[in-house]
Design a protein around this motif. Structure first.
Motif, PDB file in Angstrom:
ATOM      1  N   ASP A 165       0.833  -1.204   0.000  1.00  0.00           N
ATOM      2  CA  ASP A 165       0.000   0.000   0.000  1.00  0.00           C
ATOM      3  C   ASP A 165       0.872   1.260   0.000  1.00  0.00           C
ATOM      4  O   ASP A 165       0.593   2.226  -0.719  1.00  0.00           O
ATOM      5  N   ASP A 166       1.928   1.238   0.819  1.00  0.00           N
ATOM      6  CA  ASP A 166       2.831   2.393   0.881  1.00  0.00           C
ATOM      7  C   ASP A 166       3.477   2.651  -0.475  1.00  0.00           C
ATOM      8  O   ASP A 166       3.570   3.805  -0.931  1.00  0.00           O
ATOM      9  N   GLU A 216       2.432   1.655  -3.455  1.00  0.00           N
ATOM     10  CA  GLU A 216       1.449   2.092  -4.446  1.00  0.00           C
ATOM     11  C   GLU A 216       1.157   3.581  -4.310  1.00  0.00           C
ATOM     12  O   GLU A 216       1.046   4.308  -5.301  1.00  0.00           O
ATOM     13  N   ARG A 217       1.052   4.025  -3.059  1.00  0.00           N
ATOM     14  CA  ARG A 217       0.725   5.438  -2.826  1.00  0.00           C
ATOM     15  C   ARG A 217       1.888   6.340  -3.182  1.00  0.00           C
ATOM     16  O   ARG A 217       1.706   7.371  -3.855  1.00  0.00           O
ATOM     17  N   HIS A 218       3.100   5.959  -2.749  1.00  0.00           N
ATOM     18  CA  HIS A 218       4.216   6.904  -2.839  1.00  0.00           C
ATOM     19  C   HIS A 218       5.140   6.683  -4.040  1.00  0.00           C
ATOM     20  O   HIS A 218       5.840   7.626  -4.441  1.00  0.00           O
ATOM     21  N   HIS A 239       3.843   5.116  -7.057  1.00  0.00           N
ATOM     22  CA  HIS A 239       3.006   5.218  -8.244  1.00  0.00           C
ATOM     23  C   HIS A 239       2.156   6.488  -8.263  1.00  0.00           C
ATOM     24  O   HIS A 239       2.270   7.306  -9.172  1.00  0.00           O
ATOM     25  N   ARG A 240       1.302   6.657  -7.278  1.00  0.00           N
ATOM     26  CA  ARG A 240       0.328   7.743  -7.337  1.00  0.00           C
ATOM     27  C   ARG A 240       0.980   9.110  -7.098  1.00  0.00           C
ATOM     28  O   ARG A 240       0.716  10.062  -7.828  1.00  0.00           O
ATOM     29  N   ASN A 241       1.812   9.200  -6.048  1.00  0.00           N
ATOM     30  CA  ASN A 241       2.396  10.493  -5.710  1.00  0.00           C
ATOM     31  C   ASN A 241       3.797  10.704  -6.263  1.00  0.00           C
ATOM     32  O   ASN A 241       4.264  11.842  -6.347  1.00  0.00           O
ATOM     33  N   ALA A 242       4.474   9.608  -6.606  1.00  0.00           N
ATOM     34  CA  ALA A 242       5.846   9.675  -7.142  1.00  0.00           C
ATOM     35  C   ALA A 242       6.767  10.497  -6.234  1.00  0.00           C
ATOM     36  O   ALA A 242       7.582  11.301  -6.720  1.00  0.00           O
ATOM     37  N   ASP A 243       6.637  10.288  -4.911  1.00  0.00           N
ATOM     38  CA  ASP A 243       7.479  11.028  -3.969  1.00  0.00           C
ATOM     39  C   ASP A 243       8.326  10.094  -3.109  1.00  0.00           C
ATOM     40  O   ASP A 243       8.743  10.447  -2.010  1.00  0.00           O
TER      41      ASP A 243
END
Length: 235
Positions: free
Chosen positions: A144-145, A147-149, A151-155
């Motif tokens: 989950d981490d 995927e969020r950071h 892929h989605r946020n690219a951070d």
């Protein structure tokens, strides 16, 4: 010369207890006897499955605990148990430092970590990211981490992703599996393989290891982490 240090056995005992905990209390005595542990009754198992197992393994030797762990791992992968076994088996061996692992992670920031392989597939081959608990959010997983950071946020960079999966604290055998997967021809072309080897070998050599070309697949090199030929000692 003093004998090599031995790893504490408490984490291995704990991992064995947790590996057996899902067993129904009704059949736990039979399962334990089948593993060669002392007999008991269902009443004791129903009172506390963890205490039931702990009481039967607390006095076992290192060799017997490892044998028991191997028996349990025959039933399927178990990350915590595999890591506990690795810690015990690696005690006294040549080890790379966490500092060096982190240097490697920073060196990998400019590269595509998984190359041609989808990132989650690549990481799941080494770490159970879909089951490891999130280090950032309650109730989530490491996947989950990512995927969020990633892929989605690219951070999240590669160094931070490796921190998230536990690359800097996992067993050495697992970290070396990661390096070998990173360089596998399944993941990247030969020119990038060799570019990475040229970057990583000076780092690995600080702790007495190197990436050696050990075989090939369809003419593409396969690299394996090897200990250097000269005896290495930490200062």
């Amino acid at each position: 010369m003093p004998p090599p240090p031995s790893a504490p056995l408490a984490p291995l005992r704990s991992a064995i207890v947790e590996a057996l905990y899902p067993t129904c209390a009704n059949i736990l005595p039979v399962v334990c006897e089948g593993l060669g542990l002392a007999s008991g009754d269902r009443e004791e198992a129903f009172a506390s499955k963890r205490n039931y197992v702990q009481g039967r393994i607390s006095g076992l030797s290192r060799e017997r605990l490892l044998q028991l762990a191997y028996q349990l791992l025959q039933d399927g992968p178990n990350y915590e148990l595999e890591e506990a076994v690795g810690r015990v088996e690696e005690a006294g061996e040549r080890l790379i430092s966490e500092l060096l692992r982190r240097s490697i992670g920073r060196a990998l920031i400019p590269f595509d970590l998984s190359g041609h392989v989808p990132i989650f597939e690549f990481l799941r081959d080494i770490w159970p990211i879909d089951r490891l608990p999130s280090r950032l959010y309650s109730g989530g997983t490491v996947q989950d981490d990512l995927e969020r950071h990633m892929h989605r946020n690219a951070d999240m960079d590669n160094d931070e992703a490796l921190e998230a999966v536990g690359a800097y604290t996992c067993s050495q055998r697992r970290f070396f599996r990661f390096l070998e997967a990173l360089l596998h021809p399944r993941a990247r072309e030969e020119d990038e393989q060799r570019r990475l080897v040229a970057i990583l070998n000076p780092l690995l050599q600080r702790d007495g290891f190197h990436l050696a070309e050990t075989s090939s697949i369809s003419g593409y090199p396969v690299f394996t982490v090897k200990a250097s030929g000269l005896e290495h000692q930490r200062s």
